[in-house]
Design a protein around this motif. Sequence first.
Motif, short mmCIF file in Angstrom:
data_model
loop_
_atom_site.label_atom_id
_atom_site.label_comp_id
_atom_site.label_asym_id
_atom_site.label_seq_id
_atom_site.Cartn_x
_atom_site.Cartn_y
_atom_site.Cartn_z
N VAL A 161 0.84 -1.19 0.00
CA VAL A 161 0.00 0.00 0.00
C VAL A 161 0.88 1.24 0.00
O VAL A 161 2.03 1.22 0.44
CB VAL A 161 -0.97 0.02 1.21
N GLU A 162 0.32 2.32 -0.50
CA GLU A 162 1.00 3.62 -0.52
C GLU A 162 0.15 4.61 0.26
O GLU A 162 -1.08 4.54 0.24
CB GLU A 162 1.15 4.11 -1.97
N TYR A 163 0.83 5.52 0.93
CA TYR A 163 0.10 6.56 1.65
C TYR A 163 -0.19 7.70 0.69
O TYR A 163 0.69 8.14 -0.04
CB TYR A 163 0.90 7.08 2.85
N MET A 164 -1.43 8.16 0.66
CA MET A 164 -1.80 9.20 -0.28
C MET A 164 -2.76 10.18 0.37
O MET A 164 -3.44 9.87 1.35
CB MET A 164 -2.45 8.60 -1.53
N SER A 165 -2.79 11.35 -0.22
CA SER A 165 -3.72 12.39 0.23
C SER A 165 -4.21 13.12 -1.01
O SER A 165 -3.39 13.64 -1.79
CB SER A 165 -3.03 13.36 1.19
N GLU A 166 -5.52 13.13 -1.25
CA GLU A 166 -6.05 13.84 -2.40
C GLU A 166 -7.52 14.16 -2.21
O GLU A 166 -8.21 13.53 -1.39
CB GLU A 166 -5.85 13.04 -3.69
N GLU A 167 -7.99 15.13 -2.95
CA GLU A 167 -9.39 15.51 -2.94
C GLU A 167 -10.20 14.46 -3.70
O GLU A 167 -9.82 14.05 -4.79
CB GLU A 167 -9.57 16.88 -3.59
N ASN A 168 -11.29 14.00 -3.10
CA ASN A 168 -12.12 12.97 -3.72
C ASN A 168 -13.59 13.29 -3.53
O ASN A 168 -13.97 14.11 -2.70
CB ASN A 168 -11.88 11.59 -3.04
N TYR A 169 -14.41 12.57 -4.32
CA TYR A 169 -15.83 12.51 -4.02
C TYR A 169 -16.08 11.22 -3.22
O TYR A 169 -15.41 10.21 -3.45
CB TYR A 169 -16.67 12.51 -5.29
N PHE A 170 -17.02 11.31 -2.31
CA PHE A 170 -17.33 10.20 -1.43
C PHE A 170 -18.78 9.75 -1.65
O PHE A 170 -19.66 10.57 -1.89
CB PHE A 170 -17.13 10.58 0.04
N PHE A 171 -18.97 8.43 -1.52
CA PHE A 171 -20.30 7.85 -1.54
C PHE A 171 -20.74 7.60 -0.10
O PHE A 171 -19.96 7.09 0.71
CB PHE A 171 -20.28 6.54 -2.34
N ARG A 172 -21.98 7.89 0.20
CA ARG A 172 -22.46 7.78 1.58
C ARG A 172 -22.76 6.31 1.94
O ARG A 172 -23.88 5.93 2.27
CB ARG A 172 -23.73 8.63 1.75
#
Length: 531
Positions: A161-172
């Motif tokens: 796995v890689e650590y990442m940070s980014e803007e996303n859309y989320f599903f509820r």
Amino acid sequence: MSAETFYVTTPIFYVNDAPHIGHGYTTVMGDILTRWHRQRGESVWYLTGTDEHGQKVLRKAELNGVSPQEWVDKLVDDEWRPMLETLDIANDDYIRTTDQRHIDGSKAFWQALYERDAVYKGSFEGHYSVGSEEFVGEDDVVDGEGDDEGFKVSKLDGSRVEYMSEENYFFRLGDYQQKLLDFYEANPTFIQPESARNEVISFVSRGLRDLSISRSTFDWGIGVPWDDEHVMYVWIEALLNYVTAAGYGVDDERFAQLWPANIHIVGKDIARFHAVIWPAMLMAAGQPVPHQVFAHGWLLVGGQKMSKSKANGIRPDEIVDTFGSDAYRYYFARALTFGSDGSISWEDISARYHAELANGFGNLASRVAAMIGKYFDGTLPAAAELTDAELTVTDTVAEAVRAADEAIEAVAPQDALASIWRIVDELNGYITDQAPWKVAKDAATDEAAAARLATILNTTAEGLRVLAVVLNPVMPKASAVLWESLGAEPALGALADQRIDAVAAWGQLAAGSIITKPSSLFPRIETTETA
């Protein structure tokens, strides 16, 4: 197609590399299932295809110095579509996630989620497995060992796995925990087998968090319809193939005919996506949920799950080139319990090929044709009065066909073949007990002996007629040769038109039919390879 269409899907396979026998296993089992339902006279639609977006494909294309589209086109044309021909797959449709119909349908589905307030913008920070294209929760990340020392890996499948940070859309997704649990309780056969159902219920009961469903750090994917800075998360997009192939957002009439799917056949490692995320997405979009997700087990080679990293991946054509496609299809349907892990070996394939196919089934067909040729000049004689021996055969045949049909209904191809093989064993035992070669010695001068010989050979030919029909979904090539050798088509019609519910009715082969000895259905093979 009709509103009663029996709609079956495989997963769409990820095209980062060539297919192995695990992909072939899933596809063949779906093919046997749908061929059987066609033989019932049902309207059937069988879908398979390829998943072609995502970060892993992008990186593999870059590594090979080509564009992602060039990479996936070459793999689909050179590897994935040819697998269907190698294994005699009679699929009705093939969906690619780069197809325009999939792109249009996916955008329509996402728009429905957006308008129903099922998605929102946020930011993701955590671990991501490029290998499995999966977001991995902190509780499922551990330190790697051995070759993975110094890396973080997923407990779910062992991938790095890689650590990442980014803007996303989320599903509820969190909103659907109780709805899913209620759904599972109300629909106990939705996820099968029972082991997969228990795992899914346990997973959902632990709690569901909202799910990141877009990526904004690369562009190989389908754009989010209201935000061109984002592409759809590959897993969420891939799941949509089942509705986009059925016409969602593109062809409403087709969609009404096909959806909901009857069975999604998947590997157990992706059961959670199909039994948790997928039904929640459909509920959110206001669409019906499939009737069933059936999760089969892993193929084990040398006691280990097959994978490229272990160098134990086997291509389908490696087996087919030696034993033929019919034997491949038979082996994986007969030797393994669908829904459980199963070990395979080259030695076991060879042993079953010779014992069950060459000596059991193939030799039976050859002997019967040869005796009709020798004693009746290749013309099927009419049967005289049936004795208890023949009635035992007819009863066995009727019960075996009934049991096989029930097994297919329960998605248990191994049980269906075990039932069908009772017919093979019964006919072989019947020939041994009745010894037609001994009866033939008196047939020239004794009318009763001649009538008895005719009855014995008519009975065995009738049994072979039944076998040609019920084995057609499993071994289409051998069944077609057998059907032709029995001279059945002039009176009964094409093999594909024979119906399971009528096949056990006795006396269908017309007396006077020309019986020809087929070429060996399963010739003996000398093999030295191991798997």
